[in-house]
Write a protein that holds these residues in place. Structure first.
Motif, PDB file in Angstrom:
ATOM      1  N   TYR A   1       0.828  -1.206   0.000  1.00 30.05           N
ATOM      2  CA  TYR A   1       0.000   0.000   0.000  1.00 30.05           C
ATOM      3  C   TYR A   1       0.864   1.259   0.000  1.00 30.05           C
ATOM      4  O   TYR A   1       0.565   2.228  -0.711  1.00 30.05           O
ATOM      5  N   LEU A   2       1.950   1.248   0.754  1.00 29.47           N
ATOM      6  CA  LEU A   2       2.851   2.400   0.773  1.00 29.47           C
ATOM      7  C   LEU A   2       3.463   2.618  -0.609  1.00 29.47           C
ATOM      8  O   LEU A   2       3.669   3.769  -1.030  1.00 29.47           O
ATOM      9  N   GLY A   3       3.731   1.538  -1.323  1.00 29.86           N
ATOM     10  CA  GLY A   3       4.258   1.663  -2.677  1.00 29.86           C
ATOM     11  C   GLY A   3       3.260   2.332  -3.605  1.00 29.86           C
ATOM     12  O   GLY A   3       3.631   3.191  -4.417  1.00 29.86           O
ATOM     13  N   ARG A   4       2.001   1.957  -3.490  1.00 28.03           N
ATOM     14  CA  ARG A   4       0.969   2.593  -4.320  1.00 28.03           C
ATOM     15  C   ARG A   4       0.770   4.049  -3.928  1.00 28.03           C
ATOM     16  O   ARG A   4       0.534   4.907  -4.783  1.00 28.03           O
ATOM     17  N   LEU A   5       0.882   4.329  -2.643  1.00 26.22           N
ATOM     18  CA  LEU A   5       0.744   5.708  -2.175  1.00 26.22           C
ATOM     19  C   LEU A   5       1.886   6.579  -2.705  1.00 26.22           C
ATOM     20  O   LEU A   5       1.675   7.729  -3.101  1.00 26.22           O
ATOM     21  N   GLU A   6       3.096   6.028  -2.727  1.00 29.65           N
ATOM     22  CA  GLU A   6       4.235   6.750  -3.304  1.00 29.65           C
ATOM     23  C   GLU A   6       3.960   7.122  -4.755  1.00 29.65           C
ATOM     24  O   GLU A   6       4.279   8.228  -5.196  1.00 29.65           O
TER      25      GLU A   6
END
Length: 278
Positions: A50-55
């Motif tokens: 999820y953090l990757g998609r948020l980035e």
């Protein structure tokens, strides 16, 4: 000459802090916010995804703050006693301490740091979240704008992010073995990530052998909780609770889909560590 300032926003891998990051990008593009995540090394794989998609949405790298000592190190420092609601050393040492070490040199230089925190408009603000340093200023944009849980969901849907995948079976982000989990969440961890459940069980067994008064789940060990008859009992109790809650809930005609029910809301437990699961 004005002192330098820095704007930071801590991400937990959870819903509210992600929505706040989206909100700041959309409503305050003039503010150069640095996003950070303090990695305990015991997070769910869904959190990293999820953090990757948020980035990707933010178009900025999320700064990773890694504690200089991991969970295993601190467990030994605390005589193999598990963290608990009474002694939350995991949050203190693995989340707050790395953040304080990161900002301390900047504060010492006289820099003003604005820290954006995702307390929603429908939540109580607890004084413990306030800073004790006059140069570290806590900002509560959601509180100021009156944005509640439904507003947070709208922000994430509008950004095309939706909720982290773990929300299908667990309310909070943070460590796989967070002691604030409800028993149904432990059962689901066992089913979704059996290796993480076995690791938690191993930590617990070792801690109890060293005299720790705490087990991860109140009143029973994970060994006891994972027995088939106990698992069935926990699932049945959860379904009964869910049915009661749904029978009392009024559908929201303004939303095409029903809002996901937080497990903490269902069990009447709003406790938790802000740095971990917001």
């Amino acid at each position: 000459m004005a002192l330098k300032e820095k704007h930071v926003l801590g991400l937990s891998g959870g819903r509210d802090s992600a929505a706040l990051a989206v909100y700041m990008r959309q409503h305050h593009p003039e503010i150069d916010v640095e996003y950070f995540f303090t990695d305990t090394g015991k997070e769910l794989p869904e959190v990293y995804e999820y953090l990757g998609r948020l980035e990707g949405f933010l178009g900025k790298t999320i700064h990773k703050l890694n504690p200089d000592r991991d969970f295993d190190f601190w467990l030994k420092q605390y005589n193999d006693f598990l963290p608990s609601a009474q002694t939350r050393w995991c949050t203190r040492q693995l989340k707050l301490r790395p953040f304080e070490q990161w900002v301390r040199p900047m504060l010492d230089e006289g820099m003003t740091i604005y820290s954006y925190v995702a307390i929603r408009g429908d939540e109580e603000y607890r004084e413990g979240y306030a800073s004790k340093d006059k140069n570290l200023v806590v900002k509560l944009p959601f509180k100021d704008a009156g944005i509640d849980k439904a507003g947070v969901l709208d922000i994430l849907e509008g950004a095309g992010l939706g909720l982290p995948k773990y929300y299908k079976w667990r309310t909070r982000s943070g460590c796989t073995f967070c002691f604030y989990q409800q028993k149904i969440e432990w059962v689901r961890l066992m089913e979704q990530h059996p290796e993480a459940f076995e690791e938690a069980k191993s930590y617990e067994k070792d801690a109890v052998e060293h005299g720790s008064p705490f087990t991860w789940s109140q009143g029973e060990s994970l060994e006891e909780l994972s027995k088939p008859e106990r698992v069935e009992q926990i699932k049945e109790g959860h379904e009964q609770r869910l049915a009661r809650q749904e029978s009392m809930s009024q559908p929201n005609p303004l939303r095409s889909d029903s809002e996901p029910l937080d497990i903490d809301d269902l069990y009447g437990n709003a406790k938790g560590c802000l740095a971990c699961h917001k």
